[in-house]
Enzyme design. Sequence first.
Site, mmCIF file in Angstrom:
data_model
loop_
_atom_site.group_PDB
_atom_site.id
_atom_site.type_symbol
_atom_site.label_atom_id
_atom_site.label_comp_id
_atom_site.label_asym_id
_atom_site.label_seq_id
_atom_site.Cartn_x
_atom_site.Cartn_y
_atom_site.Cartn_z
ATOM 1 N N CYS A 79 -23.217 70.011 44.680
ATOM 2 C CA CYS A 79 -21.908 69.438 44.358
ATOM 3 C C CYS A 79 -20.956 69.639 45.534
ATOM 4 O O CYS A 79 -21.209 69.132 46.621
ATOM 5 C CB CYS A 79 -21.398 70.077 43.057
ATOM 6 S SG CYS A 79 -19.790 69.528 42.458
ATOM 7 N N ASP B 215 -24.835 58.834 39.359
ATOM 8 C CA ASP B 215 -23.717 59.718 39.699
ATOM 9 C C ASP B 215 -22.454 58.873 39.844
ATOM 10 O O ASP B 215 -22.329 58.077 40.765
ATOM 11 C CB ASP B 215 -24.027 60.440 41.010
ATOM 12 C CG ASP B 215 -23.028 61.542 41.341
ATOM 13 O OD1 ASP B 215 -21.856 61.432 40.921
ATOM 14 O OD2 ASP B 215 -23.425 62.498 42.033
ATOM 15 N N HIS C 204 -24.760 63.178 38.180
ATOM 16 C CA HIS C 204 -24.365 64.268 39.070
ATOM 17 C C HIS C 204 -24.779 65.601 38.433
ATOM 18 O O HIS C 204 -24.907 65.712 37.229
ATOM 19 C CB HIS C 204 -22.839 64.234 39.241
ATOM 20 C CG HIS C 204 -22.313 65.196 40.252
ATOM 21 N ND1 HIS C 204 -22.321 64.925 41.599
ATOM 22 C CD2 HIS C 204 -21.746 66.415 40.114
ATOM 23 C CE1 HIS C 204 -21.783 65.944 42.256
ATOM 24 N NE2 HIS C 204 -21.424 66.859 41.373
#
Length: 287
Positions: free
Chosen positions: A167, A224, A256
């Site tokens: 991330c 995502d 994600h």
Amino acid sequence: MDLGIEKAARLDPEMRRRKFLGGGVAAGFALAVQPVAAQTVITTDTAGLSAGMVEVPTKDGTVPAYRARPEANASAPVILVVQEIFGVHEHIKDICRRLAKLGYYAIAPDLYFRQGDATKISDIGALVKDIVAKVPDAQVMADLDSAAGFAKSEGAAADRLAITGFCWGGRIVWLYCEHSRAVKAGVAWYGKLVGATDPLHPKNPIDLVASLNCPVLGLYGGADTGIPPATTDEMKQAADAAGKNTEFVVYPDTPHAFNADYRPSYREGPAKDGWSRMQKWFKENGV
């Protein structure tokens, strides 16, 4: 929000990309995060490991870090583990233990330390505004250099240095591989590649792609919502044009944070495949 614009954005991928690029560096990650689940799927014990918090000396003091290494191999190769947007929480510590079980010295410095404790903030908006947005990229690069130096001081094989991150940390992987000449390989899990900049975050990975110092593997989700697949294509094209060794794996219909086994976004298949690919990537590149 104008509903006509929103409908058009759903239909037009390029408009979706422009809409995404309008946000700041930290805000882009806020779009993709999800609530924490009730339990962690994977928990790794410390048998055969030396694991726990350490203090990493830096040019302006010390930074806490979680470190795990195999007890039987003091000179293990080093992997820098870069936190998610949520900081060095239990999942990131477990990632370090998993890597140590594979024979690595894994260290995750608290890269938000000077700005605050992300693990104590439950509101994502407050986390982004009060901590994440205030963390300079230059500070992060320096702290990762210090973590690598600390590993060397403990006898680890810092000449076999790699980095992985998730991330927020996925973006940092790219930047660090563009910053450090010591790193041998990087694996970025769903890290942002393009976007708006600001004085603390003056460049994005795509802006510095010609400076990549090592091979980088990017692991991304095709669903995502914060990192459109078009941006991974753009990064790959830029890397190829610069003659850099990169590989991208985009998992279809995958969100994600698909490796975050403590959150609803976790997807076992892509997570296991990505973990296997990461190990292979490090081995192929001498780590």
